[in-house]
Scaffold this motif. Structure first.
Motif, PDB file in Angstrom:
ATOM      1  N   ASN A 237      -6.835  -1.428  -1.092  1.00  0.00           N
ATOM      2  CA  ASN A 237      -6.580  -2.842  -0.792  1.00  0.00           C
ATOM      3  C   ASN A 237      -5.842  -3.554  -1.924  1.00  0.00           C
ATOM      4  OD1 ASN A 237      -9.135  -2.411  -2.121  1.00  0.00           O
ATOM      5  ND2 ASN A 237      -9.607  -4.573  -1.838  1.00  0.00           N
ATOM      6  N   TYR A 238      -6.073  -3.148  -3.180  1.00  0.00           N
ATOM      7  CA  TYR A 238      -5.376  -3.803  -4.299  1.00  0.00           C
ATOM      8  C   TYR A 238      -3.963  -3.244  -4.480  1.00  0.00           C
ATOM      9  CZ  TYR A 238      -9.641  -6.273  -5.358  1.00  0.00           C
ATOM     10  OH  TYR A 238     -10.741  -7.108  -5.261  1.00  0.00           O
ATOM     11  N   ILE A 239      -3.756  -2.001  -4.063  1.00  0.00           N
ATOM     12  CA  ILE A 239      -2.385  -1.477  -3.998  1.00  0.00           C
ATOM     13  C   ILE A 239      -1.582  -2.310  -3.012  1.00  0.00           C
ATOM     14  CG2 ILE A 239      -0.971   0.514  -3.338  1.00  0.00           C
ATOM     15  CD1 ILE A 239      -3.328   2.303  -4.157  1.00  0.00           C
ATOM     16  N   LEU A 240      -2.183  -2.573  -1.856  1.00  0.00           N
ATOM     17  CA  LEU A 240      -1.532  -3.366  -0.819  1.00  0.00           C
ATOM     18  C   LEU A 240      -1.286  -4.793  -1.290  1.00  0.00           C
ATOM     19  CD1 LEU A 240      -0.613  -3.176   2.171  1.00  0.00           C
ATOM     20  CD2 LEU A 240      -2.891  -3.967   2.818  1.00  0.00           C
ATOM     21  N   LEU A 241      -2.253  -5.360  -2.011  1.00  0.00           N
ATOM     22  CA  LEU A 241      -2.151  -6.737  -2.480  1.00  0.00           C
ATOM     23  C   LEU A 241      -1.054  -6.890  -3.535  1.00  0.00           C
ATOM     24  CD1 LEU A 241      -3.414  -9.642  -2.574  1.00  0.00           C
ATOM     25  CD2 LEU A 241      -4.865  -8.778  -4.425  1.00  0.00           C
ATOM     26  N   LEU A 242      -0.958  -5.933  -4.450  1.00  0.00           N
ATOM     27  CA  LEU A 242      -0.069  -6.072  -5.602  1.00  0.00           C
ATOM     28  C   LEU A 242       1.286  -5.402  -5.423  1.00  0.00           C
ATOM     29  CD1 LEU A 242      -2.667  -5.511  -8.450  1.00  0.00           C
ATOM     30  CD2 LEU A 242      -1.471  -7.634  -7.935  1.00  0.00           C
ATOM     31  N   GLN A 243       1.447  -4.608  -4.383  1.00  0.00           N
ATOM     32  CA  GLN A 243       2.717  -3.895  -4.217  1.00  0.00           C
ATOM     33  C   GLN A 243       3.934  -4.821  -4.190  1.00  0.00           C
ATOM     34  OE1 GLN A 243       4.947  -3.297  -1.383  1.00  0.00           O
ATOM     35  NE2 GLN A 243       6.120  -1.805  -2.579  1.00  0.00           N
ATOM     36  N   PRO A 244       3.850  -6.004  -3.562  1.00  0.00           N
ATOM     37  CA  PRO A 244       5.019  -6.900  -3.598  1.00  0.00           C
ATOM     38  C   PRO A 244       5.345  -7.418  -4.999  1.00  0.00           C
ATOM     39  CG  PRO A 244       3.512  -7.501  -1.815  1.00  0.00           C
ATOM     40  CD  PRO A 244       2.794  -6.534  -2.687  1.00  0.00           C
ATOM     41  N   TYR A 245       4.404  -7.339  -5.922  1.00  0.00           N
ATOM     42  CA  TYR A 245       4.605  -7.842  -7.283  1.00  0.00           C
ATOM     43  C   TYR A 245       4.744  -6.689  -8.289  1.00  0.00           C
ATOM     44  CZ  TYR A 245       2.578 -11.705  -4.699  1.00  0.00           C
ATOM     45  OH  TYR A 245       2.306 -12.653  -3.742  1.00  0.00           O
ATOM     46  N   THR A 246       5.111  -5.541  -7.784  1.00  0.00           N
ATOM     47  CA  THR A 246       5.209  -4.339  -8.604  1.00  0.00           C
ATOM     48  C   THR A 246       6.666  -3.912  -8.745  1.00  0.00           C
ATOM     49  OG1 THR A 246       3.060  -3.576  -7.790  1.00  0.00           O
ATOM     50  CG2 THR A 246       4.467  -1.929  -8.818  1.00  0.00           C
ATOM     51  N   ARG A 247       7.077  -3.678  -9.979  1.00  0.00           N
ATOM     52  CA  ARG A 247       8.392  -3.078 -10.237  1.00  0.00           C
ATOM     53  C   ARG A 247       8.207  -1.575 -10.245  1.00  0.00           C
ATOM     54  NH1 ARG A 247      10.176  -6.778 -15.453  1.00  0.00           N
ATOM     55  NH2 ARG A 247      10.138  -8.796 -14.400  1.00  0.00           N
ATOM     56  N   GLU A 248       8.926  -0.890  -9.390  1.00  0.00           N
ATOM     57  CA  GLU A 248       8.734   0.552  -9.233  1.00  0.00           C
ATOM     58  C   GLU A 248      10.048   1.294  -9.416  1.00  0.00           C
ATOM     59  OE1 GLU A 248       7.812   3.533  -5.513  1.00  0.00           O
ATOM     60  OE2 GLU A 248       6.405   1.872  -5.812  1.00  0.00           O
ATOM     61  N   VAL A 249      10.003   2.347 -10.222  1.00  0.00           N
ATOM     62  CA  VAL A 249      11.161   3.216 -10.419  1.00  0.00           C
ATOM     63  C   VAL A 249      10.709   4.660 -10.236  1.00  0.00           C
ATOM     64  CG1 VAL A 249      12.962   3.990 -12.006  1.00  0.00           C
ATOM     65  CG2 VAL A 249      12.201   1.618 -12.054  1.00  0.00           C
ATOM     66  N   LYS A 250      11.299   5.349  -9.275  1.00  0.00           N
ATOM     67  CA  LYS A 250      10.925   6.735  -9.011  1.00  0.00           C
ATOM     68  C   LYS A 250      11.489   7.647 -10.083  1.00  0.00           C
ATOM     69  CE  LYS A 250      10.843   8.814  -5.138  1.00  0.00           C
ATOM     70  NZ  LYS A 250       9.434   9.272  -5.255  1.00  0.00           N
ATOM     71  N   LEU A 251      10.676   8.604 -10.514  1.00  0.00           N
ATOM     72  CA  LEU A 251      11.172   9.639 -11.409  1.00  0.00           C
ATOM     73  C   LEU A 251      12.032  10.610 -10.611  1.00  0.00           C
ATOM     74  CD1 LEU A 251       8.104  10.522 -13.679  1.00  0.00           C
ATOM     75  CD2 LEU A 251       9.986   8.972 -14.148  1.00  0.00           C
ATOM     76  N   PRO A 252      13.054  11.169 -11.227  1.00  0.00           N
ATOM     77  CA  PRO A 252      13.939  12.089 -10.488  1.00  0.00           C
ATOM     78  C   PRO A 252      13.189  13.342 -10.053  1.00  0.00           C
ATOM     79  CG  PRO A 252      14.393  12.165 -12.851  1.00  0.00           C
ATOM     80  CD  PRO A 252      13.448  11.018 -12.648  1.00  0.00           C
TER      81      PRO A 252
END
Length: 299
Positions: A237-252
């Motif tokens: 539930n907190y992943i869902l809550l904070l995902q819009p406020y998360t900067r995400e960069v995938k590793l290659p």
């Protein structure tokens, strides 16, 4: 006495003492065998470290320096650049403040790792440990603590971690650790509940320590896209809550063993302005018995 009731002389067979029997009877021999095994495990780990250092994956993940000529650094492009963002205090600060603090490197960084698994028997876990140790080496003197936990660790594995100057956490925190200083948390392929607990603990901290956290683990955006909403509400539930406020960069995904770092991303968090001090963030409670709180990897 008839023939059927004759006494028979039974000769006692001599017990053969092989190497295993000698080790069982001789504690010193047993210790020597254990030391020999630990030495072999260290050699295998060092081979993994060498493989990582020479890989295109590692160079792509760690090799891009922050371009200080860029007046508006928007996203972390690698782990090294991501560390620059640890000084950001809040999403509500002005853009000028973000730019100036983003160019600062914190004076100390903690490394935190949950869910490695048995790295003495599992190649995937061994490469993931090598990743942690490479990151520790990359941070150098800035890394003042490296803490590791998995309930499946053997005594030999704990000794090996101590050899590499990693602190073995003594009890299962279920990832509920407050990041009081800038912290890079590495949770390789853990269950959603582990990420969820770590987010919750830092969201409810008195001074809200989410800005101190960089999380390297399974992509949150993929979790949200691929998980049924009801399941995500229960275990993330907190992943869902904070995902819009998360900067995400995938590793290659260029590492030779594709199942070691697949779907892995760097996550940087900020505190949304809409979250007020009166908001109540309840501690996660999981009804399902099969919720993973520390991933046990297969071999």
């Amino acid at each position: 006495m008839n023939e059927t009731n004759e006494f028979k002389i039974v000769s006692r067979k001599k017990k053969k003492f092989g190497k295993q029997n000698i080790a069982e009877r001789n504690p010193e021999a047993r210790n020597n065998n254990s030391l020999s095994e630990i030495t072999n495990y260290k050699k295998r780990i060092n081979i993994c470290i060498q493989d990582l250092n020479l890989s295109l994956f590692f160079k792509a993940s760690f090799g891009k320096p922050l371009d200080k000529s860029d007046p508006k650094p928007r996203l972390a492009q690698d782990v090294g650049t991501a560390l620059k963002f640890l000084s950001l205090e809040d999403v509500s600060v002005t853009e000028e403040k973000q730019v100036s603090t983003a160019l600062q490197t914190p004076s100390q960084v903690h490394l935190l790792c949950y869910g490695l698994g048995n790295f003495t028997t599992c190649l995937i876990a061994r490469y993931q440990l090598a990743f942690l140790l490479c990151l520790k080496e990359k941070l150098g003197a800035t890394c003042t603590m490296c803490s590791v936990y998995d309930p499946v660790f053997t005594e030999e594995e704990k000794d090996i971690l101590k050899y590499y100057q990693c602190e073995v956490i003594m009890h299962n925190e279920e990832a509920k650790r407050e990041c009081l200083v800038p912290t890079v948390a590495f949770l390789p392929h853990c269950g959603k509940a582990m990420y969820n607990n770590l987010l919750w603990k830092n969201l409810v901290a008195r001074e809200n320590t989410l800005h101190n956290l960089i999380l390297i683990g399974n992509s949150f955006s993929h979790m949200v896209e691929r998980s049924p909403l009801n399941n995500l509400k229960e275990t993330g539930n907190y992943i869902l809550l904070l995902q819009p406020y998360t900067r995400e960069v995938k590793l290659p995904e260029t590492f030779q063993h594709t199942d070691v770092f697949n779907d892995t991303a760097i996550h940087i968090f900020s505190t949304p302005e809409s979250f007020g001090q009166n908001d109540v963030f309840q501690e996660p409670f999981y009804q399902s018995d099969d919720v993973e709180l520390c991933k046990i990897k297969g071999i």
